[in-house]
Design an enzyme around this catalytic site. Structure first.
Site, PDB file in Angstrom:
ATOM      1  N   HIS A  92       0.832  -1.199   0.000  1.00 47.36           N
ATOM      2  CA  HIS A  92       0.000   0.000   0.000  1.00 47.36           C
ATOM      3  C   HIS A  92       0.870   1.254   0.000  1.00 47.36           C
ATOM      4  O   HIS A  92       1.547   1.551   0.978  1.00 47.36           O
ATOM      5  CB  HIS A  92      -0.898  -0.027   1.241  1.00 47.36           C
ATOM      6  CG  HIS A  92      -1.854   1.102   1.347  1.00 47.36           C
ATOM      7  ND1 HIS A  92      -1.740   2.086   2.301  1.00 47.36           N
ATOM      8  CD2 HIS A  92      -2.949   1.406   0.615  1.00 47.36           C
ATOM      9  CE1 HIS A  92      -2.730   2.939   2.179  1.00 47.36           C
ATOM     10  NE2 HIS A  92      -3.475   2.550   1.155  1.00 47.36           N
ATOM     11  N   GLU A 124       1.231  -0.667  -5.136  1.00 48.98           N
ATOM     12  CA  GLU A 124       0.167   0.272  -5.493  1.00 48.98           C
ATOM     13  C   GLU A 124       0.710   1.627  -5.939  1.00 48.98           C
ATOM     14  O   GLU A 124       1.696   2.120  -5.405  1.00 48.98           O
ATOM     15  CB  GLU A 124      -0.758   0.480  -4.282  1.00 48.98           C
ATOM     16  CG  GLU A 124      -1.933   1.391  -4.596  1.00 48.98           C
ATOM     17  CD  GLU A 124      -2.659   1.849  -3.348  1.00 48.98           C
ATOM     18  OE1 GLU A 124      -3.895   1.954  -3.400  1.00 48.98           O
ATOM     19  OE2 GLU A 124      -2.007   2.129  -2.333  1.00 48.98           O
ATOM     20  N   ASP A 172      -1.078   5.476  -6.583  1.00 47.76           N
ATOM     21  CA  ASP A 172      -2.205   6.409  -6.653  1.00 47.76           C
ATOM     22  C   ASP A 172      -1.824   7.485  -7.658  1.00 47.76           C
ATOM     23  O   ASP A 172      -0.758   8.096  -7.541  1.00 47.76           O
ATOM     24  CB  ASP A 172      -2.476   7.053  -5.291  1.00 47.76           C
ATOM     25  CG  ASP A 172      -3.028   6.064  -4.278  1.00 47.76           C
ATOM     26  OD1 ASP A 172      -3.879   5.252  -4.663  1.00 47.76           O
ATOM     27  OD2 ASP A 172      -2.616   6.121  -3.110  1.00 47.76           O
ATOM     28  N   HIS A 231      -1.030  10.212  -3.108  1.00 48.59           N
ATOM     29  CA  HIS A 231      -2.257   9.629  -2.576  1.00 48.59           C
ATOM     30  C   HIS A 231      -3.455  10.539  -2.756  1.00 48.59           C
ATOM     31  O   HIS A 231      -4.577  10.079  -2.977  1.00 48.59           O
ATOM     32  CB  HIS A 231      -2.117   9.291  -1.089  1.00 48.59           C
ATOM     33  CG  HIS A 231      -3.387   8.734  -0.519  1.00 48.59           C
ATOM     34  ND1 HIS A 231      -4.225   9.450   0.302  1.00 48.59           N
ATOM     35  CD2 HIS A 231      -3.989   7.538  -0.718  1.00 48.59           C
ATOM     36  CE1 HIS A 231      -5.275   8.718   0.600  1.00 48.59           C
ATOM     37  NE2 HIS A 231      -5.165   7.550   0.003  1.00 48.59           N
ATOM     38  N   GLU A 278      -4.319   3.190  -8.815  1.00 49.44           N
ATOM     39  CA  GLU A 278      -5.642   3.747  -8.507  1.00 49.44           C
ATOM     40  C   GLU A 278      -5.799   5.074  -9.222  1.00 49.44           C
ATOM     41  O   GLU A 278      -4.955   5.965  -9.095  1.00 49.44           O
ATOM     42  CB  GLU A 278      -5.842   3.966  -7.012  1.00 49.44           C
ATOM     43  CG  GLU A 278      -7.209   4.591  -6.705  1.00 49.44           C
ATOM     44  CD  GLU A 278      -7.416   4.962  -5.250  1.00 49.44           C
ATOM     45  OE1 GLU A 278      -8.362   5.736  -4.977  1.00 49.44           O
ATOM     46  OE2 GLU A 278      -6.643   4.508  -4.388  1.00 49.44           O
TER      47      GLU A 278
END
Length: 356
Positions: A32, A59, A61, A74, A168
């Site tokens: 994460h 991950e 973002d 993020h 994401e």
């Protein structure tokens, strides 16, 4: 994935076959924001450290800059993790926030990045996680999506692993209102780097159901892509996704996802869900009485993989029904039987699974 595993999955569409194989395989560890328990989130340093811990996915973002570049942050704000307020004191919007979309890539690259912080009543910056990497120490910058992909692919080549991407798309509703199609831009970059089918080591996640449907129904077919999609789940009052009518934004209503048949609707455009941990296990649970909520069964019945967020080993972040971090992992991996977890501490999750 071998053909024998594919043949064991009966009665599912070809599109779901690959995904069902994922859910039947070993559970995943998703780093994460990188190894964000140890280094400032989303820095290349945090991603390199995460890579060395051998998770399955790392991950990203993704937000967009003023000059249409994709950077890994993020939030679509800069003020929680950089010195933007000091370097550009007059560039905040009316709400006091500094939006990445108002800055060029060159300007963002010139910012100093640090561990996430909050502003206290006295105006001082206070670390969100006091036991983590100290504020403003060393030298970190905001990476582009391309830089991060090249780092991961480069390490895959030099070390011989196959660690995947888990981007994401952040606040697409906001970007589109500002005139930028971030989803199309992210998909274009992924395709350029060889990620365009469900067989590739990539998941694309988003909180915005309207946009995820658009990605599935319009953008990917037009771009000849078919990636694994994950619907991130929120509650309406989080204001995680907004819907614009003119310049007025109202919260998207997520209630339908938790109603009967909700997961079947999600499965029409996505391959998995990313729920918050308490959406799967009630926080009223105790060590002797684990309350697994219906969402898990509904998701699996609909053929979706389940990757909850966020597993943190920091003080105060252990669920009330768990003795410690490993116990919390045991609950979700072995009792709830999720297909993977997002964690700030990928080394701990990898070690847990290896011991099992």
């Amino acid at each position: 994935m071998d053909n024998n595993m594919k043949l064991n999955v009966i009665g599912l569409s070809l599109a779901a076959l690959t995904f069902s194989s994922v859910s039947l395989a070993d559970p995943l560890v998703i780093a994460h924001r990188g190894a964000s328990g140890y280094l400032p989130e989303h820095t290349l340093e945090a991603k390199a450290m995460a890579y060395a811990m051998k998770p399955d996915y790392i991950e990203q973002d993704v937000v967009m800059t003023k000059d249409d570049q994709l950077v890994v942050l993020h939030d679509h704000f800069l003020d929680r993790v950089t010195d933007v307020a000091e370097q550009y004191p007059d560039r905040a919007r009316a709400d006091g926030r500094y939006y990445a979309i108002d800055f060029t890539l060159a300007e963002i690259k010139g910012l100093k990045l640090t561990e996430g912080f909050n502003i206290d009543k006295e105006g001082k910056k206070v670390a969100g996680f006091p036991q983590r990497f100290p504020l403003w120490k060393s030298s970190f910058t905001v990476p582009t999506l391309q830089e991060e992909i090249e780092l991961i692919q480069g390490l895959n080549k030099s070390l011989g692993y196959n660690i995947g991407l888990y981007p994401e798309i952040k606040a697409p509703w906001f970007h589109r209102h500002e005139g930028k199609d971030i989803s199309k831009a992210v998909l274009k970059v992924l395709k350029e780097y060889g990620y365009d089918s469900k067989d590739d080591k990539a998941f694309v996640q988003c909180f915005d159901p309207i946009e995820l449907k658009r990605i599935n129904d319009e953008l990917m077919p037009a771009m000849k892509m078919d990636l694994n999609l994950v619907q991130l789940m929120a509650y309406t009052d989080w204001n995680e996704t907004m819907v614009y009518k003119g310049d007025k934004a109202t919260p998207y209503n997520y209630d339908w996802m938790y109603e009967k048949g909700g997961m079947k609707k999600v499965a029409q455009y996505a391959d998995g869900i990313g729920p918050w941990k308490p959406m799967l296990v009630d926080d009223k649970s105790t060590k002797d009485n684990l309350i697994i909520l219906p969402l898990m069964k509904d998701a699996k019945t609909a053929g979706l993989v389940v990757h909850p967020y966020t597993f943190r080993a920091d003080e105060g972040r252990i669920a009330p029904y768990a003795e410690n971090f490993d116990d919390m992992l045991d609950v979700f991996y072995n009792k709830v039987k999720v297909d993977g977890v997002f964690t700030d501490f990928p080394d701990k999750a990898v070690s847990f699974l290896n011991r099992g």
